[in-house]
Design an enzyme around this catalytic site. Structure first.
Site, PDB file in Angstrom:
ATOM      1  N   LYS A  10       0.788  -1.242   0.000  1.00  0.00           N
ATOM      2  CA  LYS A  10       0.000   0.000   0.000  1.00  0.00           C
ATOM      3  C   LYS A  10       0.818   1.289   0.000  1.00  0.00           C
ATOM      4  CE  LYS A  10      -4.421  -0.538  -0.224  1.00  0.00           C
ATOM      5  NZ  LYS A  10      -5.469   0.385  -0.637  1.00  0.00           N
TER       6      LYS A  10
ATOM      7  N   ASP B 147      -7.845   0.055   6.771  1.00  0.00           N
ATOM      8  CA  ASP B 147      -7.977  -1.262   7.377  1.00  0.00           C
ATOM      9  C   ASP B 147      -6.644  -1.687   7.987  1.00  0.00           C
ATOM     10  OD1 ASP B 147     -10.657  -1.738   6.713  1.00  0.00           O
ATOM     11  OD2 ASP B 147     -10.102  -2.269   4.667  1.00  0.00           O
TER      12      ASP B 147
HETATM   13  C1  LIG Z   1      -3.415  -6.321   1.588  1.00  0.00           C
HETATM   14  C2  LIG Z   1      -4.396  -5.631   0.750  1.00  0.00           C
HETATM   15  N1  LIG Z   1      -4.702  -6.147  -0.446  1.00  0.00           N
HETATM   16  C3  LIG Z   1      -5.588  -5.550  -1.254  1.00  0.00           C
HETATM   17  C4  LIG Z   1      -6.230  -4.387  -0.889  1.00  0.00           C
HETATM   18  C5  LIG Z   1      -7.260  -3.807  -1.798  1.00  0.00           C
HETATM   19  O1  LIG Z   1      -6.941  -2.568  -2.297  1.00  0.00           O
HETATM   20  P1  LIG Z   1      -8.123  -1.602  -2.782  1.00  0.00           P
HETATM   21  O2  LIG Z   1      -8.843  -1.134  -1.570  1.00  0.00           O
HETATM   22  O3  LIG Z   1      -7.428  -0.539  -3.522  1.00  0.00           O
HETATM   23  O4  LIG Z   1      -9.017  -2.414  -3.647  1.00  0.00           O
HETATM   24  C6  LIG Z   1      -5.931  -3.811   0.346  1.00  0.00           C
HETATM   25  C7  LIG Z   1      -6.571  -2.565   0.779  1.00  0.00           C
HETATM   26  O5  LIG Z   1      -6.394  -2.074   1.865  1.00  0.00           O
HETATM   27  C8  LIG Z   1      -4.994  -4.440   1.186  1.00  0.00           C
HETATM   28  O6  LIG Z   1      -4.661  -3.936   2.379  1.00  0.00           O
END
Ligand SMILES: Cc1ncc(COP(=O)(O)O)c(C=O)c1O
Length: 405
Positions: A77, A118
């Site tokens: 992220k 999150d």
């Molecule tokens: C580990 C992880 N994978 C995928 C995502 C998904 O990203 P997005 O919210 O841009 O769809 C998040 C989002 O917080 C994440 O923390």
């Protein structure tokens, strides 16, 4: 391989038009990558080829981009948050992006960055704020895992765990930022707030650009398939946007993957007219990073134009992916894959073991020629749950679905 039927909902994209977005052009991706390269400690994360697993599942290649190595933060992220912060600051100071460095804020008016998360996005924002010697205030939804909270606080940020779901925590952070004059760095967009979320999505192109470079070094020109997990859909949108510009959207099959409890992209794909559909309520899934109920409109636009399929699965699918990667086929590399990172591998295995495997594989165009690109977007960001799942068998195939009915 045994046969078992995990719940898989699948919607082909009836709105596909293959239109790529100039926001994710090769020029922009290369400027973004150059920005990340200038951050001390930058290194491309590994691309692991799980050849044993691919053979077992009747696929050509399974390539996993392991983002647990990203800047020591255990998730991808920070690519988005750091780029958006770099862009915001250089615009404010009236200097070119190329001259940005993580120590050039000394002597300028202090900035407080605010966000809701999150876990992973907030950790990235807190990390960037710390490097710049600035403050960050991070709001989290109810039930946030202690380790995720502690990781943010360890970076010097204020972290407030609310009793709200993710989308309401975003609204609270935004309101607090407005009242206090903080700079909101959010990974989702809404009317009047699109510039920073666009930079965040562009920031994610770095991992796709690295992956393509690494594939090409292996003699593979491009993926035939990519499975992208979606929370608000910013990551999936950024990666699909990049690949569509680079190869053409009709030359690969992009598939989104979400938990049933927070499947706003899947539901948007099921809508009559392709409009974004929100999922309200607690969004109570083990895949906490994907527990977002409101699509990012910028991400949804890219996905609606360029994705082929929208899938939604149950939590046991991610648990399966975590265990398979922790304990791989002989010769394959072990990968520490957290809840939201593991859905792609789990889904491929769940499809192969499904009583309707053949028809699901056919409908997705998966066969022994397929080169499937996956992103392990996080490692064990909640180590307690990681061990419960991987060591102690929580969310086992034989267990009830517990969190979803
Ligand atoms: C580990 C992880 N994978 C995928 C995502 C998904 O990203 P997005 O919210 O841009 O769809 C998040 C989002 O917080 C994440 O923390």
């Amino acid at each position: 391989m045994s046969t078992f039927a995990l719940s898989i909902e699948q919607m082909p994209n009836r709105f596909f038009n293959g239109q790529s977005s100039p926001l994710f052009s090769a020029e922009i991706a290369s400027a973004v990558r150059a920005f990340h390269r200038r951050i001390p400690g930058y290194q491309a994360t590994p691309l692991c080829s799980l050849d044993g697993l691919a053979r077992k599942l009747g696929l050509g290649k399974i390539l996993v981009k392991d983002e647990s190595y990203r800047f020591g933060l255990n998730a991808f992220k920070v690519l988005g948050g750091s780029y958006a912060i770099g862009q915001s600051i250089t615009r404010k100071l009236g200097i070119p992006l190329e001259s940005f460095s993580f120590d050039n804020l000394n002597g300028h008016e202090p900035i407080t960055f605010a966000t809701a998360t999150d876990g992973n996005h907030g950790r990235g924002v807190a990390w960037a704020a710390m490097k710049l010697g600035q403050q960050a205030v991070v709001y989290m939804p109810k039930g946030a895992a202690q380790e995720r909270v502690d990781n943010i606080r360890r970076l010097g940020a204020e972290c407030i765990v609310t009793d709200l779901n993710y989308d309401d925590a975003v609204r609270l952070a935004c309101q607090q930022a407005d009242e206090n004059g903080w700079l909101m760095v959010q990974d989702t967009a809404w009317a009047g707030y699109t510039e920073i979320p666009t930079w965040i999505m562009q920031g994610y192109t770095t991992m796709a650009d690295e992956a393509v470079e690494q594939m090409q070094a292996m003699g593979i020109e491009r993926p035939t398939h990519t499975i992208l997990q979606a929370g608000v859909g910013a990551m999936a949108g950024g990666v699909v946007g990049y690949l569509a510009n680079r190869f053409g959207a009709d030359r690969f099959t992009a598939i989104t993957a979400e938990p049933h409890q927070a499947n706003c992209i899947y539901r948007s794909g099921c809508s009559d007219d392709g409009s974004a559909i929100n999922v309200p309520g607690d969004l109570d899934t083990m895949m906490v990073g994907l527990a977002c109920g409101e699509p990012n409109p910028l991400g949804w636009e890219v996905l609606r134009n360029c994705c082929r399929h929208f899938l939604s699965v149950e939590d046991r699918t991610a648990a399966l992916g975590m265990r398979i990667q922790a304990s791989p086929m002989k010769g394959d590399q072990a990968i520490i894959s957290g809840e939201s990172g593991a859905i792609g591998v789990g889904m491929l295995y769940a499809i192969a073991c499904h009583p309707d495997s053949e028809s699901i594989m056919n409908s997705l165009g998966l066969d022994h020629h397929s080169v499937v690109l996956l992103f392990n977007t996080e490692g064990d960001t909640d180590p307690v749950n990681y061990q419960d799942v991987v060591w102690e068998g929580k969310y086992g195939i034989g267990s009830s679905q517990s969190q979803y009915s």
